[in-house]
Scaffold this motif. Sequence first.
Motif, PDB file in Angstrom:
ATOM      1  N   PRO A  61       0.792  -1.227   0.000  1.00 21.03           N
ATOM      2  CA  PRO A  61       0.000   0.000   0.000  1.00 21.03           C
ATOM      3  C   PRO A  61       0.833   1.290   0.000  1.00 21.03           C
ATOM      4  N   PHE A  62       2.042   1.248   0.534  1.00 21.25           N
ATOM      5  CA  PHE A  62       2.887   2.440   0.514  1.00 21.25           C
ATOM      6  C   PHE A  62       4.330   2.028   0.764  1.00 21.25           C
ATOM      7  N   LYS A  63       5.242   2.892   0.389  1.00 21.59           N
ATOM      8  CA  LYS A  63       6.669   2.675   0.654  1.00 21.59           C
ATOM      9  C   LYS A  63       7.238   3.779   1.526  1.00 21.59           C
ATOM     10  N   ARG A  64       6.582   4.947   1.477  1.00 20.33           N
ATOM     11  CA  ARG A  64       7.094   6.093   2.198  1.00 20.33           C
ATOM     12  C   ARG A  64       5.939   6.873   2.814  1.00 20.33           C
ATOM     13  N   MET A  65       6.185   7.420   3.995  1.00 22.00           N
ATOM     14  CA  MET A  65       5.172   8.193   4.700  1.00 22.00           C
ATOM     15  C   MET A  65       5.884   9.340   5.418  1.00 22.00           C
ATOM     16  N   SER A  66       5.254  10.496   5.459  1.00 20.27           N
ATOM     17  CA  SER A  66       5.813  11.633   6.191  1.00 20.27           C
ATOM     18  C   SER A  66       4.842  12.060   7.272  1.00 20.27           C
ATOM     19  N   VAL A  67       5.388  12.355   8.439  1.00 17.11           N
ATOM     20  CA  VAL A  67       4.610  12.902   9.543  1.00 17.11           C
ATOM     21  C   VAL A  67       5.172  14.297   9.770  1.00 17.11           C
ATOM     22  N   ILE A  68       4.385  15.314   9.410  1.00 20.13           N
ATOM     23  CA  ILE A  68       4.864  16.691   9.417  1.00 20.13           C
ATOM     24  C   ILE A  68       4.336  17.411  10.654  1.00 20.13           C
ATOM     25  N   LEU A  69       5.242  17.906  11.469  1.00 16.64           N
ATOM     26  CA  LEU A  69       4.909  18.664  12.675  1.00 16.64           C
ATOM     27  C   LEU A  69       5.451  20.081  12.512  1.00 16.64           C
ATOM     28  N   ASP A  70       5.221  20.946  13.478  1.00 17.03           N
ATOM     29  CA  ASP A  70       5.641  22.335  13.350  1.00 17.03           C
ATOM     30  C   ASP A  70       7.145  22.499  13.139  1.00 17.03           C
ATOM     31  N   ASP A  71       7.948  21.835  13.948  1.00 18.13           N
ATOM     32  CA  ASP A  71       9.387  22.062  13.931  1.00 18.13           C
ATOM     33  C   ASP A  71      10.198  21.001  13.206  1.00 18.13           C
ATOM     34  N   PHE A  72       9.611  19.838  12.990  1.00 12.50           N
ATOM     35  CA  PHE A  72      10.361  18.761  12.346  1.00 12.50           C
ATOM     36  C   PHE A  72       9.435  17.815  11.606  1.00 12.50           C
ATOM     37  N   VAL A  73      10.047  16.933  10.809  1.00 12.60           N
ATOM     38  CA  VAL A  73       9.332  15.957   9.986  1.00 12.60           C
ATOM     39  C   VAL A  73       9.917  14.583  10.255  1.00 12.60           C
ATOM     40  N   TYR A  74       9.056  13.597  10.420  1.00 10.21           N
ATOM     41  CA  TYR A  74       9.496  12.211  10.459  1.00 10.21           C
ATOM     42  C   TYR A  74       9.250  11.648   9.056  1.00 10.21           C
ATOM     43  N   THR A  75      10.286  11.165   8.408  1.00 13.98           N
ATOM     44  CA  THR A  75      10.151  10.501   7.120  1.00 13.98           C
ATOM     45  C   THR A  75      10.319   9.017   7.368  1.00 13.98           C
ATOM     46  N   VAL A  76       9.317   8.243   6.993  1.00 10.43           N
ATOM     47  CA  VAL A  76       9.284   6.810   7.268  1.00 10.43           C
ATOM     48  C   VAL A  76       9.336   6.069   5.932  1.00 10.43           C
ATOM     49  N   THR A  77      10.306   5.168   5.794  1.00 10.13           N
ATOM     50  CA  THR A  77      10.448   4.367   4.580  1.00 10.13           C
ATOM     51  C   THR A  77      10.438   2.895   4.967  1.00 10.13           C
ATOM     52  N   VAL A  78       9.651   2.112   4.249  1.00 12.39           N
ATOM     53  CA  VAL A  78       9.594   0.671   4.481  1.00 12.39           C
ATOM     54  C   VAL A  78      10.369   0.001   3.358  1.00 12.39           C
ATOM     55  N   SER A  79      11.383  -0.798   3.734  1.00 12.40           N
ATOM     56  CA  SER A  79      12.204  -1.489   2.746  1.00 12.40           C
ATOM     57  C   SER A  79      12.806  -2.737   3.375  1.00 12.40           C
ATOM     58  N   ALA A  80      12.772  -3.831   2.635  1.00 11.55           N
ATOM     59  CA  ALA A  80      13.383  -5.096   3.073  1.00 11.55           C
ATOM     60  C   ALA A  80      12.920  -5.501   4.471  1.00 11.55           C
ATOM     61  N   GLN A  81      11.628  -5.355   4.727  1.00  8.10           N
ATOM     62  CA  GLN A  81      11.012  -5.730   6.002  1.00  8.10           C
ATOM     63  C   GLN A  81      11.595  -4.976   7.190  1.00  8.10           C
ATOM     64  N   LYS A  82      12.108  -3.787   6.902  1.00  5.83           N
ATOM     65  CA  LYS A  82      12.596  -2.894   7.946  1.00  5.83           C
ATOM     66  C   LYS A  82      11.933  -1.539   7.755  1.00  5.83           C
ATOM     67  N   VAL A  83      11.800  -0.817   8.853  1.00  6.53           N
ATOM     68  CA  VAL A  83      11.225   0.518   8.816  1.00  6.53           C
ATOM     69  C   VAL A  83      12.337   1.498   9.183  1.00  6.53           C
ATOM     70  N   PHE A  84      12.595   2.445   8.279  1.00  9.55           N
ATOM     71  CA  PHE A  84      13.622   3.460   8.489  1.00  9.55           C
ATOM     72  C   PHE A  84      12.917   4.778   8.798  1.00  9.55           C
ATOM     73  N   VAL A  85      13.203   5.349   9.954  1.00  6.14           N
ATOM     74  CA  VAL A  85      12.583   6.604  10.378  1.00  6.14           C
ATOM     75  C   VAL A  85      13.693   7.635  10.508  1.00  6.14           C
ATOM     76  N   VAL A  86      13.533   8.767   9.823  1.00  9.91           N
ATOM     77  CA  VAL A  86      14.504   9.854   9.929  1.00  9.91           C
ATOM     78  C   VAL A  86      13.767  11.085  10.419  1.00  9.91           C
ATOM     79  N   LYS A  87      14.280  11.691  11.467  1.00  5.38           N
ATOM     80  CA  LYS A  87      13.728  12.944  11.984  1.00  5.38           C
ATOM     81  C   LYS A  87      14.555  14.070  11.379  1.00  5.38           C
TER      82      LYS A  87
END
Length: 98
Positions: A61-87
Amino acid sequence: TAALTAGLERIPDQLGYLVISEDGVLASAGELENDEHTAGVMMQMVRTASHFRLSGSVDVPFKRMSVILDDFVYTVTVSAQKVFVVKRQQNQREPVNV
């Protein structure tokens, strides 16, 4: 661990990252180092988003998702059965007037 995090440290405006699997946090750094709470919240969001499929679609259903807040963004990527979250630092933009 170095193979999991190879490119994450070079992301511009990065404040921290998490690499998560179903078993838990595999790697973390910066503001997200050892942040089990955020890891749990992000995994729950990924699980919830994974339930939404377009009718008849067999694709993930998706490969990438962003959670956007006032001061920062969480970028979430799903790859190879792992979830990579970058703030990342949120780049301030002027509001769009419609």
